[in-house]
Write a protein that holds these residues in place. Sequence first.
Motif, PDB file in Angstrom:
ATOM      1  N   GLN A  15      -8.950  -9.702   8.642  1.00  0.00           N
ATOM      2  CA  GLN A  15      -8.356 -10.612   7.650  1.00  0.00           C
ATOM      3  C   GLN A  15      -8.650 -12.062   8.030  1.00  0.00           C
ATOM      4  O   GLN A  15      -8.442 -12.465   9.174  1.00  0.00           O
ATOM      5  CB  GLN A  15      -6.836 -10.394   7.575  1.00  0.00           C
ATOM      6  N   GLY A  18      -4.111 -14.846   7.573  1.00  0.00           N
ATOM      7  CA  GLY A  18      -2.878 -14.196   7.137  1.00  0.00           C
ATOM      8  C   GLY A  18      -2.132 -13.630   8.318  1.00  0.00           C
ATOM      9  O   GLY A  18      -2.422 -13.951   9.473  1.00  0.00           O
ATOM     10  N   ARG A  19      -1.194 -12.761   8.023  1.00  0.00           N
ATOM     11  CA  ARG A  19      -0.309 -12.217   9.057  1.00  0.00           C
ATOM     12  C   ARG A  19      -1.019 -11.421  10.139  1.00  0.00           C
ATOM     13  O   ARG A  19      -0.503 -11.299  11.247  1.00  0.00           O
ATOM     14  CB  ARG A  19       0.701 -11.265   8.417  1.00  0.00           C
ATOM     15  N   ARG A  57     -10.475 -11.456   2.789  1.00  0.00           N
ATOM     16  CA  ARG A  57      -9.087 -11.177   2.385  1.00  0.00           C
ATOM     17  C   ARG A  57      -8.750  -9.727   2.728  1.00  0.00           C
ATOM     18  O   ARG A  57      -9.601  -8.842   2.607  1.00  0.00           O
ATOM     19  CB  ARG A  57      -8.920 -11.398   0.883  1.00  0.00           C
ATOM     20  N   ASP A  58      -7.511  -9.486   3.090  1.00  0.00           N
ATOM     21  CA  ASP A  58      -7.152  -8.118   3.497  1.00  0.00           C
ATOM     22  C   ASP A  58      -7.376  -7.103   2.376  1.00  0.00           C
ATOM     23  O   ASP A  58      -7.767  -5.971   2.614  1.00  0.00           O
ATOM     24  CB  ASP A  58      -5.722  -8.053   4.051  1.00  0.00           C
ATOM     25  N   ASP A  59      -7.175  -7.562   1.119  1.00  0.00           N
ATOM     26  CA  ASP A  59      -7.326  -6.645  -0.028  1.00  0.00           C
ATOM     27  C   ASP A  59      -8.752  -6.097  -0.138  1.00  0.00           C
ATOM     28  O   ASP A  59      -8.966  -5.038  -0.724  1.00  0.00           O
ATOM     29  CB  ASP A  59      -7.016  -7.372  -1.342  1.00  0.00           C
ATOM     30  N   GLY A  76      -3.784  -3.431   7.050  1.00  0.00           N
ATOM     31  CA  GLY A  76      -2.505  -2.734   6.900  1.00  0.00           C
ATOM     32  C   GLY A  76      -2.704  -1.382   6.224  1.00  0.00           C
ATOM     33  O   GLY A  76      -3.449  -1.273   5.238  1.00  0.00           O
ATOM     34  N   ASN A  78      -0.773  -0.027   4.321  1.00  0.00           N
ATOM     35  CA  ASN A  78      -0.306  -0.185   2.941  1.00  0.00           C
ATOM     36  C   ASN A  78      -1.470  -0.495   1.996  1.00  0.00           C
ATOM     37  O   ASN A  78      -1.509   0.011   0.873  1.00  0.00           O
ATOM     38  CB  ASN A  78       0.757  -1.297   2.867  1.00  0.00           C
ATOM     39  N   GLY A  96       1.949  -5.742  12.597  1.00  0.00           N
ATOM     40  CA  GLY A  96       1.957  -5.829  11.128  1.00  0.00           C
ATOM     41  C   GLY A  96       2.821  -4.708  10.559  1.00  0.00           C
ATOM     42  O   GLY A  96       2.579  -4.213   9.464  1.00  0.00           O
ATOM     43  N   CYS A  98       5.591  -2.850   8.705  1.00  0.00           N
ATOM     44  CA  CYS A  98       6.452  -3.122   7.553  1.00  0.00           C
ATOM     45  C   CYS A  98       6.612  -1.842   6.750  1.00  0.00           C
ATOM     46  O   CYS A  98       6.058  -0.803   7.130  1.00  0.00           O
ATOM     47  CB  CYS A  98       5.857  -4.226   6.683  1.00  0.00           C
ATOM     48  N   LEU A 164       6.831  -5.014  -0.058  1.00  0.00           N
ATOM     49  CA  LEU A 164       6.837  -4.873   1.404  1.00  0.00           C
ATOM     50  C   LEU A 164       8.072  -5.552   1.980  1.00  0.00           C
ATOM     51  O   LEU A 164       8.475  -6.623   1.521  1.00  0.00           O
ATOM     52  CB  LEU A 164       5.585  -5.510   2.013  1.00  0.00           C
ATOM     53  N   SER A 166       9.896  -6.442   5.910  1.00  0.00           N
ATOM     54  CA  SER A 166       9.918  -6.265   7.369  1.00  0.00           C
ATOM     55  C   SER A 166      11.301  -6.579   7.897  1.00  0.00           C
ATOM     56  O   SER A 166      12.031  -5.678   8.289  1.00  0.00           O
ATOM     57  CB  SER A 166       8.788  -7.008   8.079  1.00  0.00           C
ATOM     58  N   SER A 167      11.735  -7.841   7.900  1.00  0.00           N
ATOM     59  CA  SER A 167      13.094  -8.116   8.393  1.00  0.00           C
ATOM     60  C   SER A 167      14.157  -7.807   7.339  1.00  0.00           C
ATOM     61  O   SER A 167      15.310  -7.572   7.669  1.00  0.00           O
ATOM     62  CB  SER A 167      13.207  -9.589   8.798  1.00  0.00           C
ATOM     63  N   GLY A 168      13.787  -7.869   6.079  1.00  0.00           N
ATOM     64  CA  GLY A 168      14.759  -7.663   4.993  1.00  0.00           C
ATOM     65  C   GLY A 168      15.355  -8.970   4.491  1.00  0.00           C
ATOM     66  O   GLY A 168      16.111  -8.994   3.518  1.00  0.00           O
ATOM     67  N   ASN A 169      14.995 -10.101   5.126  1.00  0.00           N
ATOM     68  CA  ASN A 169      15.580 -11.395   4.750  1.00  0.00           C
ATOM     69  C   ASN A 169      15.204 -11.822   3.334  1.00  0.00           C
ATOM     70  O   ASN A 169      16.019 -12.407   2.628  1.00  0.00           O
ATOM     71  CB  ASN A 169      15.137 -12.496   5.728  1.00  0.00           C
ATOM     72  N   THR A 170      13.972 -11.544   2.933  1.00  0.00           N
ATOM     73  CA  THR A 170      13.525 -11.958   1.592  1.00  0.00           C
ATOM     74  C   THR A 170      14.340 -11.224   0.526  1.00  0.00           C
ATOM     75  O   THR A 170      14.771 -11.831  -0.460  1.00  0.00           O
ATOM     76  CB  THR A 170      12.013 -11.685   1.418  1.00  0.00           C
TER      77      THR A 170
HETATM   78  O1  PRT Z   1      -4.982 -13.708   1.693  1.00  0.00           O
HETATM   79  P1  PRT Z   1      -4.845 -12.264   1.940  1.00  0.00           P
HETATM   80  O2  PRT Z   1      -4.976 -11.420   0.700  1.00  0.00           O
HETATM   81  O3  PRT Z   1      -5.761 -11.802   3.056  1.00  0.00           O
HETATM   82  O4  PRT Z   1      -3.377 -12.049   2.547  1.00  0.00           O
HETATM   83  P2  PRT Z   1      -2.031 -11.528   1.871  1.00  0.00           P
HETATM   84  O5  PRT Z   1      -1.231 -12.718   1.481  1.00  0.00           O
HETATM   85  O6  PRT Z   1      -2.297 -10.476   0.859  1.00  0.00           O
HETATM   86  O7  PRT Z   1      -1.368 -10.736   3.071  1.00  0.00           O
HETATM   87  P3  PRT Z   1      -0.411 -11.221   4.264  1.00  0.00           P
HETATM   88  O8  PRT Z   1      -1.173 -12.022   5.247  1.00  0.00           O
HETATM   89  O9  PRT Z   1       0.883 -11.774   3.755  1.00  0.00           O
HETATM   90  O10 PRT Z   1      -0.062  -9.779   4.875  1.00  0.00           O
HETATM   91  C1  PRT Z   1      -1.047  -9.000   5.465  1.00  0.00           C
HETATM   92  C2  PRT Z   1      -0.455  -7.662   5.873  1.00  0.00           C
HETATM   93  O11 PRT Z   1       0.627  -7.866   6.769  1.00  0.00           O
HETATM   94  C3  PRT Z   1       0.159  -6.822   4.769  1.00  0.00           C
HETATM   95  O12 PRT Z   1      -0.783  -6.134   3.997  1.00  0.00           O
HETATM   96  C4  PRT Z   1       1.028  -5.873   5.586  1.00  0.00           C
HETATM   97  O13 PRT Z   1       0.229  -4.818   6.080  1.00  0.00           O
HETATM   98  C5  PRT Z   1       1.481  -6.739   6.761  1.00  0.00           C
HETATM   99  N1  PRT Z   1       2.882  -7.198   6.657  1.00  0.00           N
HETATM  100  C6  PRT Z   1       3.820  -6.994   7.609  1.00  0.00           C
HETATM  101  C7  PRT Z   1       3.459  -7.872   5.655  1.00  0.00           C
HETATM  102  C8  PRT Z   1       4.792  -8.075   6.019  1.00  0.00           C
HETATM  103  N2  PRT Z   1       4.986  -7.532   7.239  1.00  0.00           N
HETATM  104  C9  PRT Z   1       5.681  -8.790   5.136  1.00  0.00           C
HETATM  105  N3  PRT Z   1       6.860  -8.960   5.449  1.00  0.00           N
HETATM  106  N4  PRT Z   1       2.989  -8.353   4.478  1.00  0.00           N
HETATM  107  C10 PRT Z   1       3.801  -9.032   3.668  1.00  0.00           C
HETATM  108  N5  PRT Z   1       5.124  -9.264   3.933  1.00  0.00           N
HETATM  109  C11 PRT Z   1       5.886 -10.078   2.932  1.00  0.00           C
HETATM  110  C12 PRT Z   1       6.469  -9.227   1.782  1.00  0.00           C
HETATM  111  O14 PRT Z   1       5.517  -9.058   0.768  1.00  0.00           O
HETATM  112  C13 PRT Z   1       7.683 -10.070   1.334  1.00  0.00           C
HETATM  113  O15 PRT Z   1       7.279 -11.113   0.483  1.00  0.00           O
HETATM  114  O16 PRT Z   1       6.991 -10.726   3.528  1.00  0.00           O
HETATM  115  C14 PRT Z   1       8.117 -10.683   2.660  1.00  0.00           C
HETATM  116  C15 PRT Z   1       9.209  -9.830   3.249  1.00  0.00           C
HETATM  117  O17 PRT Z   1       9.424 -10.120   4.584  1.00  0.00           O
HETATM  118  P4  PRT Z   1      10.889  -9.993   5.220  1.00  0.00           P
HETATM  119  O18 PRT Z   1      10.685 -10.208   6.682  1.00  0.00           O
HETATM  120  O19 PRT Z   1      11.721 -11.094   4.615  1.00  0.00           O
HETATM  121  O20 PRT Z   1      11.435  -8.628   4.904  1.00  0.00           O
END
Ligand code: PRT
Length: 292
Positions: A15, A18-19, A57-59, A76, A78, A96, A98, A164, A166-170
């Motif tokens: 990627q 990103g994350r 991009r991860d997608d 991921g 996912n 990563g 989630c 998605l 992870s922490s559940g905060n969103t």
């Molecule tokens: O630009 P690009 O397309 O490469 O990146 P992206 O924005 O699509 O992806 P990115 O970088 O956000 O995430 C990459 C990958 O990280 C995801 O495909 C998952 O495999 C993994 N990952 C792990 C997560 C999370 N944790 C996560 N929490 N991806 C996204 N989230 C987002 C979720 O969508 C929500 O908006 O975080 C938010 C929730 O987080 P909590 O902690 O509040 O629960």
Amino acid sequence: MRTLNSDTSLRIAVQKSGRLTDKTLNLLEGIGMRFDDYKRSMLVKCRNFDVELLLIRDDDIPEYVEDGVCDIGFVGGNVTAEDQVNVTVLKGLDYGVCRLSIAAPKNGSIKKVKDFDGKKIATSYPNLTRSFFEKHEVSVDLITLSGAVEIAPRLEVSDAISDLVSSGNTLKANGLVEIATIYESETELIQTNKPLSEGKKKLIEKILLRIEGYQKAERSRYIMMNAPEEAIPKIRNIIPSLKSPTIVPLADDGMVAIHTVVPIAKFWQVMEQLKEAGASGIVMLPIESMIV
Ligand code: PRT
Ligand code: ZN
């Protein structure tokens, strides 16, 4: 017949930004690969292996690996599961982490999976979400969004979401509660199912072996301590070591130094028990890599 591209470098999809980016690059560097500045270019040559990184991009990663544009990729689970691509998952990587979950407004009428019947659900994961509800024989109306899924119920775009977590905060911040998990995810190393040269296959095996060593080391600590000789049997019972601990006599009469490896998850528990058993001067060190 498709020719094997044995004359090209092993191409790894990562990627771009990103994350998963830093953790993946740290992992590759941790297993001994050295790269020039990867911030500036999409295609980066490895300095000490016949490898190049494609930063995208991860997608796009699952499809690039499926098509053989990249031989392996870090992405991921996912994304790979949603894209329903034909690739081989070589290894789960423990970062990563989630889950894809369905969630609904906290004070609403949706409390269990059956309550989603006839509801509008916003998601960026229509395939995984559809098959989950099909399996539960619940009929839903899916609205595919590419981002900001969690605000869809407040905007009255949907009744609930599948996103998605992870922490559940969103979810919490948006007044939503998780009802069920659709898919548990972690970063995975995936490999193309297109034919690969023997050289590339060997290199992938080597990378996998090194990743295993790196992960074991990350989860372990090297510990050293001093103890009276008579405490050795008790200490050996406490230490869940990989092999026999190293025991060296000290200049002080009746004292020994004991060196061994412990899993990090048990470290504090082991530390306390060791102290009780008579150990002193307990030192813990990180391990860079470990082949067992
Ligand atoms: O630009 P690009 O397309 O490469 O990146 P992206 O924005 O699509 O992806 P990115 O970088 O956000 O995430 C990459 C990958 O990280 C995801 O495909 C998952 O495999 C993994 N990952 C792990 C997560 C999370 N944790 C996560 N929490 N991806 C996204 N989230 C987002 C979720 O969508 C929500 O908006 O975080 C938010 C929730 O987080 P909590 O902690 O509040 O629960
Ligand atoms: Zn993405």
